[in-house]
Design a protein around this motif. Structure first.
Motif, PDB file in Angstrom:
ATOM      1  N   ALA A  21       0.812  -1.302   0.090  1.00 51.13           N
ATOM      2  CA  ALA A  21       0.043   0.051  -0.087  1.00 51.13           C
ATOM      3  C   ALA A  21       0.910   1.273   0.095  1.00 51.13           C
ATOM      4  N   VAL A  22       0.230   2.335  -0.167  1.00 49.97           N
ATOM      5  CA  VAL A  22       1.016   3.579  -0.184  1.00 49.97           C
ATOM      6  C   VAL A  22       1.595   3.945   1.316  1.00 49.97           C
ATOM      7  N   ALA A  23       2.533   4.004   1.444  1.00 47.27           N
ATOM      8  CA  ALA A  23       3.404   3.881   2.729  1.00 47.27           C
ATOM      9  C   ALA A  23       4.528   5.029   2.901  1.00 47.27           C
ATOM     10  N   GLU A  24       4.551   5.601   4.016  1.00 43.89           N
ATOM     11  CA  GLU A  24       5.691   6.351   4.089  1.00 43.89           C
ATOM     12  C   GLU A  24       6.873   5.615   5.251  1.00 43.89           C
ATOM     13  N   PHE A  25       7.961   5.919   4.872  1.00 43.50           N
ATOM     14  CA  PHE A  25       9.216   5.160   5.640  1.00 43.50           C
ATOM     15  C   PHE A  25      10.073   6.274   5.919  1.00 43.50           C
ATOM     16  N   THR A  26      10.576   5.735   7.332  1.00 40.44           N
ATOM     17  CA  THR A  26      11.520   6.911   8.197  1.00 40.44           C
ATOM     18  C   THR A  26      12.906   6.188   8.249  1.00 40.44           C
ATOM     19  N   PRO A  27      13.969   6.796   8.485  1.00 37.79           N
ATOM     20  CA  PRO A  27      15.208   6.043   8.836  1.00 37.79           C
ATOM     21  C   PRO A  27      15.124   5.051   9.859  1.00 37.79           C
ATOM     22  N   GLU A  28      14.125   5.277  10.862  1.00 40.83           N
ATOM     23  CA  GLU A  28      13.984   4.211  12.113  1.00 40.83           C
ATOM     24  C   GLU A  28      13.632   2.989  11.727  1.00 40.83           C
ATOM     25  N   VAL A  42       9.501   7.901  -3.607  1.00 45.09           N
ATOM     26  CA  VAL A  42       9.893   9.130  -3.790  1.00 45.09           C
ATOM     27  C   VAL A  42      10.817   9.207  -2.278  1.00 45.09           C
ATOM     28  N   VAL A  43      11.843   9.713  -2.454  1.00 49.29           N
ATOM     29  CA  VAL A  43      12.897  10.077  -1.289  1.00 49.29           C
ATOM     30  C   VAL A  43      12.657  11.634  -1.031  1.00 49.29           C
ATOM     31  N   LEU A  44      12.500  12.040   0.191  1.00 51.57           N
ATOM     32  CA  LEU A  44      12.092  13.477   0.486  1.00 51.57           C
ATOM     33  C   LEU A  44      13.234  13.833   1.583  1.00 51.57           C
ATOM     34  N   ASP A  45      13.739  15.174   1.395  1.00 51.13           N
ATOM     35  CA  ASP A  45      14.656  15.795   2.397  1.00 51.13           C
ATOM     36  C   ASP A  45      14.056  16.342   3.506  1.00 51.13           C
ATOM     37  N   LYS A  46      14.731  16.694   4.544  1.00 46.79           N
ATOM     38  CA  LYS A  46      13.841  17.260   5.859  1.00 46.79           C
ATOM     39  C   LYS A  46      12.849  18.435   5.501  1.00 46.79           C
ATOM     40  N   ARG A  47      12.803  19.053   4.146  1.00 43.96           N
ATOM     41  CA  ARG A  47      11.919  19.916   3.997  1.00 43.96           C
ATOM     42  C   ARG A  47      10.798  19.460   3.266  1.00 43.96           C
ATOM     43  N   GLY A  48      10.822  17.986   2.929  1.00 38.30           N
ATOM     44  CA  GLY A  48       9.911  17.727   2.078  1.00 38.30           C
ATOM     45  C   GLY A  48       9.932  17.889   0.696  1.00 38.30           C
ATOM     46  N   CYS A  49      11.158  18.172   0.253  1.00 38.24           N
ATOM     47  CA  CYS A  49      11.532  18.266  -1.288  1.00 38.24           C
ATOM     48  C   CYS A  49      12.053  16.861  -1.858  1.00 38.24           C
ATOM     49  N   VAL A  50      11.691  16.789  -3.062  1.00 39.37           N
ATOM     50  CA  VAL A  50      11.925  15.514  -3.868  1.00 39.37           C
ATOM     51  C   VAL A  50      13.549  15.579  -4.210  1.00 39.37           C
ATOM     52  N   VAL A  51      14.113  14.348  -3.371  1.00 42.69           N
ATOM     53  CA  VAL A  51      15.556  14.136  -3.726  1.00 42.69           C
ATOM     54  C   VAL A  51      15.719  13.133  -4.909  1.00 42.69           C
ATOM     55  N   ARG A  52      15.042  12.221  -4.943  1.00 44.65           N
ATOM     56  CA  ARG A  52      14.737  11.429  -6.295  1.00 44.65           C
ATOM     57  C   ARG A  52      13.639  10.515  -6.242  1.00 44.65           C
ATOM     58  N   VAL A  53      13.419  10.241  -7.484  1.00 48.27           N
ATOM     59  CA  VAL A  53      12.230   9.316  -7.798  1.00 48.27           C
ATOM     60  C   VAL A  53      12.751   8.044  -8.402  1.00 48.27           C
ATOM     61  N   ALA A  54      12.501   6.712  -7.947  1.00 48.48           N
ATOM     62  CA  ALA A  54      13.031   5.477  -8.427  1.00 48.48           C
ATOM     63  C   ALA A  54      11.665   4.864  -8.986  1.00 48.48           C
ATOM     64  N   GLN A  64      15.938  12.070   6.040  1.00 47.18           N
ATOM     65  CA  GLN A  64      15.204  11.851   4.646  1.00 47.18           C
ATOM     66  C   GLN A  64      14.222  10.680   5.397  1.00 47.18           C
ATOM     67  N   THR A  65      13.069  10.929   4.296  1.00 45.26           N
ATOM     68  CA  THR A  65      11.853  10.226   4.607  1.00 45.26           C
ATOM     69  C   THR A  65      11.719   9.725   2.987  1.00 45.26           C
ATOM     70  N   SER A  66      10.804   8.512   2.978  1.00 44.91           N
ATOM     71  CA  SER A  66      10.487   8.309   1.576  1.00 44.91           C
ATOM     72  C   SER A  66       8.840   7.795   1.496  1.00 44.91           C
ATOM     73  N   VAL A  67       8.469   7.864   0.453  1.00 45.65           N
ATOM     74  CA  VAL A  67       6.796   7.440   0.189  1.00 45.65           C
ATOM     75  C   VAL A  67       6.976   6.424  -0.897  1.00 45.65           C
ATOM     76  N   GLN A  68       6.435   5.096  -0.731  1.00 45.11           N
ATOM     77  CA  GLN A  68       6.628   4.159  -1.514  1.00 45.11           C
ATOM     78  C   GLN A  68       4.966   3.990  -2.093  1.00 45.11           C
ATOM     79  N   ALA A  69       4.946   3.275  -3.179  1.00 42.14           N
ATOM     80  CA  ALA A  69       3.594   2.863  -3.914  1.00 42.14           C
ATOM     81  C   ALA A  69       3.667   1.705  -4.798  1.00 42.14           C
ATOM     82  N   ALA A  70       2.924   0.813  -4.902  1.00 42.01           N
ATOM     83  CA  ALA A  70       2.827  -0.311  -6.038  1.00 42.01           C
ATOM     84  C   ALA A  70       1.574  -0.370  -6.546  1.00 42.01           C
ATOM     85  N   GLY A  71       1.660  -0.992  -7.679  1.00 43.14           N
ATOM     86  CA  GLY A  71       0.316  -1.330  -8.366  1.00 43.14           C
ATOM     87  C   GLY A  71      -0.166  -0.008  -9.025  1.00 43.14           C
TER      88      GLY A  71
END
Length: 385
Positions: free
Chosen positions: A191-198, A211-223, A234-241
């Motif tokens: 499912a659409v999920a946020e991930f943190t370094p923890e 999608v990887v975001l920096d501490k301001r929420g700006c896009v660092v990269r899209v894989a 950093q944090t990221s948001v993942q999605a599938a399907g």
């Protein structure tokens, strides 16, 4: 001394253990002993043994003679020096023993806490199955499962509340106004999920978009595939399907990730630096009344149990009940709730139990885990300095 209950007090002279009612387990005439030990000022460990005859293997789930072994950690927040909090160890996705979690925090004592992924995920066994808040950080969202009950701790005031919390999350592009609902936090499902370094060394891998975001929420990269190492902040948001393409289209410029946790009345729950929270399954006692629902199946049968609750004086109480063995048969859900009430708890929750049930005090395991040794768990409640 209450009839049928022998209280052996290992506390300073002039401070004898107060009389206590017998536990409402099995036959009324069973012998019951209690030993009270002071761990430090305001923190006591009570060991209750009810029944003397070992149970036959085939009678564990039905015997009325026990025996039962119960350990109760009682913390008087007005006298004790320290804080109650939850800890998950090195990272959220791995498991560790309660002994290691207590030692890592240099804590006086602790018990296992949340239900966690365990055998359902070989790669990420420690992930909480439900709410997980650590130092004000929401690292796992409450589920929509009606059986979940949540324990929210204010470690600065050493108080906690039991209830049922809900979650809503979104990731929004402020410029385009496009948004996607976030279903989960630090959960390896597609499912659409946020991930943190923890979460761990790397986020879960697989098909989809990350999608990887920096501490301001700006896009660092899209894989175009999922799975990466996150740098500090950093944090990221993942999605599938079908959601993968929508996330890719959304990921331009800077994004805003929003989380909202609410109580049963729909009021927002503030997550501050001193906030900790863990998940359980079923509230046992509410305002002094037993509220556990009727149920059938192995979960409701006699099992080892871990309980957290608070009494009318405001003491914090953590208890374990050994089970699945001849020397302590465990408790049904109904029996667990009655034990919580008999311990004087005004509000109480059933935490993860079974092979996870473990209590550690002064560096030693004080109960007997049903598997013969400690099961590594996802997180623990600890009393530290």
């Amino acid at each position: 001394m209450v009839a049928g209950v022998l209280v052996a007090a290992l506390v300073p002279a002039g401070h004898p253990a107060p009389p206590a009612p017998s536990l409402p387990l099995g036959d009324s005439g069973l012998a019951e002993t209690r030993t009270v030990r002071t761990l430090e000022r305001g923190v006591t460990l009570t060991r209750i043994v009810r029944g003397t005859e070992p149970a036959a293997a085939g009678d564990i789930n039905t015997t009325t003679k026990g025996p039962w072994r119960v350990n109760v950690l009682t913390i008087d927040p007005d006298r004790a020096r320290g804080h109650l909090k939850a800890t998950y160890g090195a990272d959220l996705s791995r498991t560790e023993t309660v002994t290691d979690l207590v030692a890592a925090e240099d804590a006086v004592a602790g018990v296992n806490a949340s239900f966690f992924t365990f055998t359902a995920s070989r790669l990420y066994p420690g992930t909480p199955v439900g709410l997980g808040v650590y130092g004000g950080r929401l690292l796992s969202e409450p589920t929509t499962d009606g059986t979940e009950a949540d324990l929210v701790i204010d470690s600065r005031r050493n108080t906690f509340a039991v209830g049922r919390l809900s979650y809503e999350g979104t990731v929004v592009n402020p410029r385009t106004k496009a948004s996607l609902p976030i279903a989960q936090i630090n959960d390896p499902s597609p499912a659409v999920a946020e991930f943190t370094p923890e979460f761990g060394a790397r986020t879960p891998s697989g098909d989809g978009t990350e999608v990887v975001l920096d501490k301001r929420g700006c896009v660092v990269r899209v894989a175009a595939t999922r799975g990466t190492a996150l740098a500090k902040g950093q944090t990221s948001v993942q999605a599938a399907g079908e959601q993968a393409a929508a996330l890719t289209a959304l990921a331009k410029g800077c994004l805003t990730v929003k989380h909202r946790v609410t109580d049963a009345s729909g009021r927002r729950v503030a997550l501050e630096p001193g906030t900790y929270a863990v998940n359980g399954r079923y509230r046992l006692v509410e305002k002094g009344a037993v509220v556990v629902p009727d149920g059938t199946g192995s979960f409701f049968d006699r099992n080892p149990r871990t309980i957290a609750g608070t009494n009318r004086r405001g003491d914090l109480v953590l208890a374990t009940i050994d089970g699945r063995m001849a020397t302590s048969v465990g408790t049904t859900m109904d029996e667990t709730a009655e034990v919580a009430k008999a311990l004087g708890l005004r509000d109480a929750i059933n935490l993860d139990g079974g092979g996870s049930t473990t209590m550690v005090a002064d560096g030693a395991v004080v109960n007997t885990p049903s598997g013969g040794s400690q099961r590594p768990v996802g997180d623990a409640l600890v009393w530290d300095h």
